[in-house]
Design a protein around this motif. Structure first.
Motif, PDB file in Angstrom:
ATOM      1  N   ASN A 165      50.183  29.730  55.577  1.00 42.83           N
ATOM      2  CA  ASN A 165      50.820  28.313  56.557  1.00 42.83           C
ATOM      3  C   ASN A 165      49.801  27.638  57.222  1.00 42.83           C
ATOM      4  N   ASN A 166      49.528  26.720  56.727  1.00 46.15           N
ATOM      5  CA  ASN A 166      48.358  26.208  56.458  1.00 46.15           C
ATOM      6  C   ASN A 166      48.841  23.869  56.762  1.00 46.15           C
ATOM      7  N   GLY A 187      43.086  23.702  53.371  1.00 53.51           N
ATOM      8  CA  GLY A 187      44.486  24.957  52.726  1.00 53.51           C
ATOM      9  C   GLY A 187      44.073  24.300  51.362  1.00 53.51           C
ATOM     10  N   LYS A 188      42.992  23.294  50.976  1.00 49.18           N
ATOM     11  CA  LYS A 188      42.235  23.118  50.037  1.00 49.18           C
ATOM     12  C   LYS A 188      41.425  24.385  49.384  1.00 49.18           C
ATOM     13  N   ALA A 189      40.130  24.505  50.280  1.00 42.59           N
ATOM     14  CA  ALA A 189      39.502  25.532  50.471  1.00 42.59           C
ATOM     15  C   ALA A 189      39.901  27.014  50.390  1.00 42.59           C
ATOM     16  N   ILE A 190      40.974  26.576  51.082  1.00 45.09           N
ATOM     17  CA  ILE A 190      41.392  28.905  50.758  1.00 45.09           C
ATOM     18  C   ILE A 190      42.113  28.431  48.967  1.00 45.09           C
ATOM     19  N   ALA A 191      42.868  27.264  49.092  1.00 42.01           N
ATOM     20  CA  ALA A 191      43.259  27.824  46.978  1.00 42.01           C
ATOM     21  C   ALA A 191      42.148  27.945  46.419  1.00 42.01           C
ATOM     22  N   ILE A 251      50.672  28.565  48.903  1.00 44.46           N
ATOM     23  CA  ILE A 251      49.690  28.263  50.110  1.00 44.46           C
ATOM     24  C   ILE A 251      50.598  27.223  50.520  1.00 44.46           C
ATOM     25  N   THR A 252      50.240  26.732  52.351  1.00 50.33           N
ATOM     26  CA  THR A 252      51.150  25.640  52.509  1.00 50.33           C
ATOM     27  C   THR A 252      50.368  24.570  53.286  1.00 50.33           C
ATOM     28  N   GLY A 253      50.295  22.625  52.104  1.00 50.90           N
ATOM     29  CA  GLY A 253      49.226  21.885  52.895  1.00 50.90           C
ATOM     30  C   GLY A 253      48.014  22.300  51.882  1.00 50.90           C
ATOM     31  N   THR A 254      47.581  22.039  50.844  1.00 47.94           N
ATOM     32  CA  THR A 254      46.550  21.934  50.001  1.00 47.94           C
ATOM     33  C   THR A 254      46.234  20.550  49.400  1.00 47.94           C
ATOM     34  N   SER A 255      46.890  19.734  50.150  1.00 43.79           N
ATOM     35  CA  SER A 255      46.365  18.498  49.546  1.00 43.79           C
ATOM     36  C   SER A 255      44.814  18.494  49.620  1.00 43.79           C
ATOM     37  N   ARG A 256      43.957  19.075  50.404  1.00 45.05           N
ATOM     38  CA  ARG A 256      42.853  18.551  50.810  1.00 45.05           C
ATOM     39  C   ARG A 256      42.571  19.397  52.320  1.00 45.05           C
ATOM     40  N   GLY A 257      41.097  19.279  52.648  1.00 42.25           N
ATOM     41  CA  GLY A 257      40.898  19.946  53.742  1.00 42.25           C
ATOM     42  C   GLY A 257      40.890  21.708  54.001  1.00 42.25           C
TER      43      GLY A 257
END
Length: 152
Positions: free
Chosen positions: A100-101, A23-27, A15-21
């Protein structure tokens, strides 16, 4: 088949872009459902003005009993993407999902968007998603349940 019916146990999500928002919720959600999660993005060091890092996302997944690694990457850099894909395969043996987030945002009209900002938006939002999926494709082809989701 409903999303709730999918068996994520033991599958690997990159998952790209997992720092916050989002992307993090999906992770977190995929990890809670049993997936191995690869938390990726540029942010590894916390900033007071922009909370959240890929390291913190991985730590939270692990604290919840999930399996996760983090890989710093910039989706605009092909070598960085390939390295993160290789690290994923080394850690988990393959890739089943690419999300791809990662995204660059610029909320302005045409006349207020200089070409340099437009280039950034296209490099991250379009080309970055393409480059990530392209690098993961050989591994996705080996999966019996390969999926790619792109937010754009």
């Amino acid at each position: 088949m409903a999303f709730d019916d999918v068996d994520f146990e033991g599958r690997t999500a990159f998952i790209t872009g997992t720092s916050r928002g989002i992307g993090k919720a999906i992770a977190l959600d995929l990890a809670d459902r049993g997936a191995n999660v690869v938390s990726t993005g540029k942010t590894v060091d916390g900033r007071e003005d922009l909370p959240g890092t890929i390291v913190e996302t991985t730590e939270e997944i692990r604290e919840r009993g999930g399996s996760s690694i983090w890989c710093q990457l910039d989706v605009r850099d092909d070598a960085s993407v390939r390295t993160a894909i290789d690290e994923t395969v080394d850690a988990f043996g393959g890739i089943d999902f690419v999300v791809n987030n990662a995204g660059a945002i610029h909320m302005a009209g045409f006349e207020d968007t200089p070409p340099k900002r437009f280039d950034l938006l296209m490099d991250v939002n379009a080309r970055g998603a393409y480059a990530t999926t392209h690098a993961a494709l050989p591994h996705l082809r080996e999966s019996d349940h390969a999926h790619v989701v792109t937010f754009s």
